[in-house]
Design an enzyme around this catalytic site. Structure first.
Site, PDB file in Angstrom:
ATOM      1  N   ASP A 252      26.909 -22.431   4.830  1.00  0.00           N
ATOM      2  CA  ASP A 252      27.317 -22.274   3.433  1.00  0.00           C
ATOM      3  C   ASP A 252      28.324 -21.156   3.234  1.00  0.00           C
ATOM      4  OD1 ASP A 252      25.425 -20.309   3.937  1.00  0.00           O
ATOM      5  OD2 ASP A 252      24.072 -20.897   2.315  1.00  0.00           O
TER       6      ASP A 252
ATOM      7  N   ASP B 113      19.300 -11.224   3.099  1.00  0.00           N
ATOM      8  CA  ASP B 113      18.292 -12.271   3.289  1.00  0.00           C
ATOM      9  C   ASP B 113      17.298 -12.030   4.413  1.00  0.00           C
ATOM     10  OD1 ASP B 113      19.361 -13.600   1.172  1.00  0.00           O
ATOM     11  OD2 ASP B 113      20.399 -15.102   2.347  1.00  0.00           O
TER      12      ASP B 113
END
Length: 886
Positions: A70, A481
């Site tokens: 992504d 993350d």
């Protein structure tokens, strides 16, 4: 894990150099040597770390596969090493959004061809439009066609697809489904030009959250997949039947039976769902479609799986479980091309207790699951998991049943069975690529083994980096993350990310300069403390105590001796503490949200920056005073660091194109700063081991110098700079952090926003170039020179020089002299060092190209200025030896 990594810094997007256009050189531009192959670039291995929404196998060549990420580019599978190789490292600063890959297609007619639809955000976060990249050498190099709209590689719905598809019969025809209501697009010349398919009836209407004012969740997810029925065409003639998936719950699938001339809604289809994927089994004539009531990749509720018989138009609900029992939606979908009756699908958003994978060997009539409950909460798995190559995938967790560690996955929207090998399957998760090579065991009653198949694919957003001068750690990283890692060996995957506590994102970290066993990190966590400490060089951690009001990590600084800390968290003002943060007190004189750093010598001196003002504390962070320094960037896109070993030596990088932007240096603790006139833009600054013979540490910066964006090194306090990366190694946006290695000369660690931690090692082990000491060349023997003007414009030109050793002995160094007959002056020269006095020029080797064997040659180039005439030099000398002019 929610992957909403967004560039929060103001990105200074400078215009790139266009072919045939002269570079804009400032009058006082620095001498910059542009690197060729002086640096070797690698990743500090983490293996994965991000969402892989797409895996695509070529249907005509075995072992040819690609993966898209992504925000971290695209990759090609290398079967010989079972690793992935990155394909989009050449994406530069100006086009950073092209590291987000919205879709990917590999050509089964000509397997050398591959296409990528790139663009990260459809809202204002990405200022540029999307593009179609096309390659005729499997992604080794690319050509680009800019699109008149944006693409969303990191937008909601990015796991649906593929949006980009190649006609399997006439491979010059491609289709692209666009987001944002931009419709369906077609190319008939192998992706070079594109036109909207004007008669396609539906541009989509589904948005995740219409109330989102940022435009991120409120964008129309558009047209999400294209599938060809290859039976309806012949080689060289366009396929006639094409299916298209649209983000519209009431009208999700359309079909053309005349090669795209007309389109109609597929009759009898279900409503109330989005069609995430459509995969055609041409052997049995079935179109399989996975449905979810949400666009993904995080959200999903009810779901169904349907089979459409293409010859009769009959729909059959083949959902593996009753709709009432779904809470996750279906997305991942694949057919075994060796045994087309075998189909598999995923429950992509089953966060708890685990994802689920379903398998049918009778075209969906019956299903089995990857795991089942025996007696709740006990589970029986058809698989075993071996994460020994990426042990951090357990997250250090020890969950209660029915959860297990490691998880089978989450955000599992990419699922593919190798079209040449029924035993090999790969699927993407929010953190890795998993796979198996004995999938057939699923049906035989024995367990199949799932392992990470992700080596070489690095997809983390890097927020901070620190390399201590001693201790077992070579590098500390702060990552989005997955928190971050302590690397003791850059070539090995660390056993675990930081734990106790395990931040979702580490926003800042620091070590005590004279006591590197003391390390501090801060970060984001849904509940729990936002600061942690280590007293053993980051091997083990313990949580600190938050002051009242903390909502996020912010920035943190450790005193040079580790005796105290200053913390600027989100949610409250700047705080200071002695010891390990069991009790915090508010700092005065400095605004909330300031960036904080420590002096690397004086344990009581700390620095801060906020909105154009520099702040200094001499009492351990209790009180700060605003410096009188002026001319600094007015915004907060700034990063600064104090030099180890020298009190009060501070370097500050940052700014924006609409104001002050560049690199500043203070030698008096921030009382005043001097802007380096040579540096046009700079976004991060770091220090590393000094070059041989140099008394000052090596500087590294992500910057624009001499009109060129890159990673630069200086060994002479910024007097001269060497670009150490090249156009093949740019990695998009690299402005978050940079640091050299205090123990290894030339080694630099570079942050990326999706390609992980990049590090470079120089072939110049001692420190030549960019301010180092040039060798004294004493070449002997014959030589020849080719001088070629490669480009010329009013008042400027570019030239290449090739120096050939036509003698019988090797050179261990060289110095080439000439005089310009027309008064020309050099502005910028690469792959050599130079001096110019009047018309006389001397170009000398840099360390990496000093040795020239007999019969070999060396080249360098430059840009220059001219007036009147630009006549070529007629004589060249290698030392005292005249060279033949070719």
């Amino acid at each position: 894990m929610r992957r909403t990594r967004i560039l929060t810094a103001v990105l200074a997007l400078a215009a790139g150099l266009l072919a045939g256009t002269p570079p804009a050189l400032a009058a006082d531009s620095p001498r910059t040597a542009l690197a060729a192959d002086t640096y070797t670039w690698k990743n500090a291995r983490i293996d994965g770390g991000g969402f892989v929404p797409g895996i695509v196998f070529n249907r005509s060549e075995k072992n040819l596969a690609y993966a898209r990420t992504d925000i971290g580019g695209a990759y090609r599978w290398v079967q010989s090493s079972k690793t992935w190789t990155p394909l989009l490292d050449s994406v530069g600063w100006d086009d950073w959004g092209h590291t987000g890959v919205a879709s990917l297609a590999t050509d089964s007619v000509n397997p050398d061809r591959v296409y990528a639809a790139v663009g990260t955000y459809t809202n204002s976060w990405d200022p540029g439009n999307g593009a179609i990249l096309r390659s005729s050498n499997r992604g080794a190099s690319w050509q680009k066609t800019d699109l008149p709209f944006k693409l969303g590689g990191n937008m909601p719905g990015r796991g649906m697809g593929e949006r980009l598809a190649i006609d399997p019969n006439k491979n010059s025809v491609l289709y692209l489904g666009a987001p944002s209501g931009k419709g369906l697009w077609r190319s008939t010349d192998s992706g070079v030009t594109w036109l909207q398919v004007a008669n396609f009836p539906n541009v989509g209407n589904y948005v995740q959250d219409p109330s989102d004012t940022s435009g991120y969740a409120s964008d129309n997810q558009g047209i999400v997949w294209v599938t060809f029925d290859e039976r309806t065409g012949t080689s060289g003639n366009a396929t006639q039947t094409i299916y298209v998936g649209v983000a519209d719950k009431d009208n999700a699938v359309y079909r053309s039976t005349d090669g795209g001339a007309s389109w109609s809604r597929l009759a009898g289809q279900p409503t109330g769902y989005l069609a995430h994927k459509g995969v055609l089994d041409t052997a049995n004539g079935y179109l399989y479609i996975t449905y979810s009531d949400k666009g993904g990749p995080y959200d999903g509720g009810k779901g169904r799986l349907l089979r459409y018989a293409t010859s009769t138009g009959t729909w059959t609900d083949i959902s593996p479980v009753a709709e009432a029992d779904t809470y996750y939606g279906f997305s991942g979908l694949t057919v075994d091309r060796q045994d087309p009756g075998t189909v598999m699908a995923t429950a992509y958003s089953s966060w708890w207790p685990d994802t689920q994978i379903f398998r049918s060997t009778d075209s969906g009539a019956t299903w089995t699951k990857a795991w089942d409950y025996t007696s709740y909460p006990s589970r029986s798995n058809r698989y075993t998991m071996d994460v020994s190559s990426s042990p951090w995938l357990t997250w250090g967790a020890n969950p209660s049943p029915p959860e297990q560690s490691p998880k089978l996955g989450w955000m599992t929207e990419a699922l593919e069975i190798d079209p040449f090998d029924s035993d090999r399957m790969m699927y993407g998760t929010g953190a890795t690529v998993y796979g198996t090579e004995n999938l057939g065991n699923w049906d035989s009653g024995s367990q199949f083994t799932i392992k990470p198949m992700v080596q070489g694919l690095e997809e983390t957003a890097v927020l901070d980096l620190a390399s201590p001068p001693s201790g077992g750690a070579q590098l500390f990283s702060g990552l989005g993350d997955i928190g971050g890692f302590r690397h003791t060996d850059l070539a090995k995957v660390p056993s675990m990310m930081y734990t106790q506590p395990n931040f979702t994102t580490t926003t800042s970290l620091d070590f005590a300069e004279t006591n590197p066993n003391t390390v501090v990190r801060v970060g984001n966590l849904d509940s729990g403390p936002h600061i942690a400490f280590s007293t053993d060089n980051g091997a083990n951690w313990f949580a600190g105590t938050d002051p009242s009001g903390v909502s996020g990590g912010g920035t943190v600084a450790a005193a040079s001796d580790g005796s105290r800390f200053v913390w600027s968290p989100e949610g409250t003002g700047v705080q200071y503490a002695t010891g390990f943060g069991s009790s915090w007190a508010a700092s005065s004189g400095i605004p909330a949200g300031a960036i904080v750093e420590s002096d690397r010598v004086d344990a009581k001196t700390f620095y801060g920056f906020k909105s154009g003002k520099f702040y200094v504390s001499s009492d351990g962070g209790a009180t700060f005073t605003a410096s009188a320094a002026t001319g600094l960037p007015s915004g907060d896109s700034v990063r600064f660091k104090a030099l180890p070993g020298t009190k009060g030596d501070v370097w500050l990088a940052g700014g924006a194109t609409d104001g002050a932007y560049g690199l500043w240096h203070s030698t008096n603790g921030g009382t005043s700063f001097t802007k380096l006139s040579d540096v046009e833009q700079a976004d991060a600054i770091g220090f590393g081991k000094a070059a041989t013979g140099a008394s000052y540490q090596t500087l590294y910066t992500s910057a624009k110098i001499g009109g060129v964006r890159g990673i630069f090194r200086s060994t002479d306090q910024g007097s001269t700079w060497t670009r150490i990366n090249d156009d093949a190694h740019q990695w998009g946006w690299t402005g978050a952090s940079i640091t050299g290695d205090p123990r290894v000369y030339g080694r630099v660690y570079v942050s990326t926003n999706g390609r992980g931690v990049i590090y470079g090692d120089s072939s110049d082990a001692g420190g030549g170039g960019g301010g180092g000491t040039d060798p004294t060349p004493t070449p002997t023997g014959a030589c020849a020179v080719t001088y070629k003007i490669t480009n010329q414009w009013s008042g400027g030109f570019q030239a290449d020089v090739q120096l050939s050793n036509t003698g019988s002995s090797a050179w261990s160094g060289w110095s080439l002299g000439w005089s310009f007959p027309g008064g020309q002056t050099i502005g910028q020269l690469w792959n050599a060092e130079y001096t110019q006095s009047g018309s006389a020029v001397t170009a000398r080797n840099v360390t990496w190209n000093a040795n020239v064997a007999a019969g070999s040659s060396v080249s360098f180039g430059f840009t220059g200025n001219w007036s009147g005439s630009n006549t070529k030099p007629t004589a060249f000398k290698l030392g005292d030896q005249s060279c033949t002019v070719l």
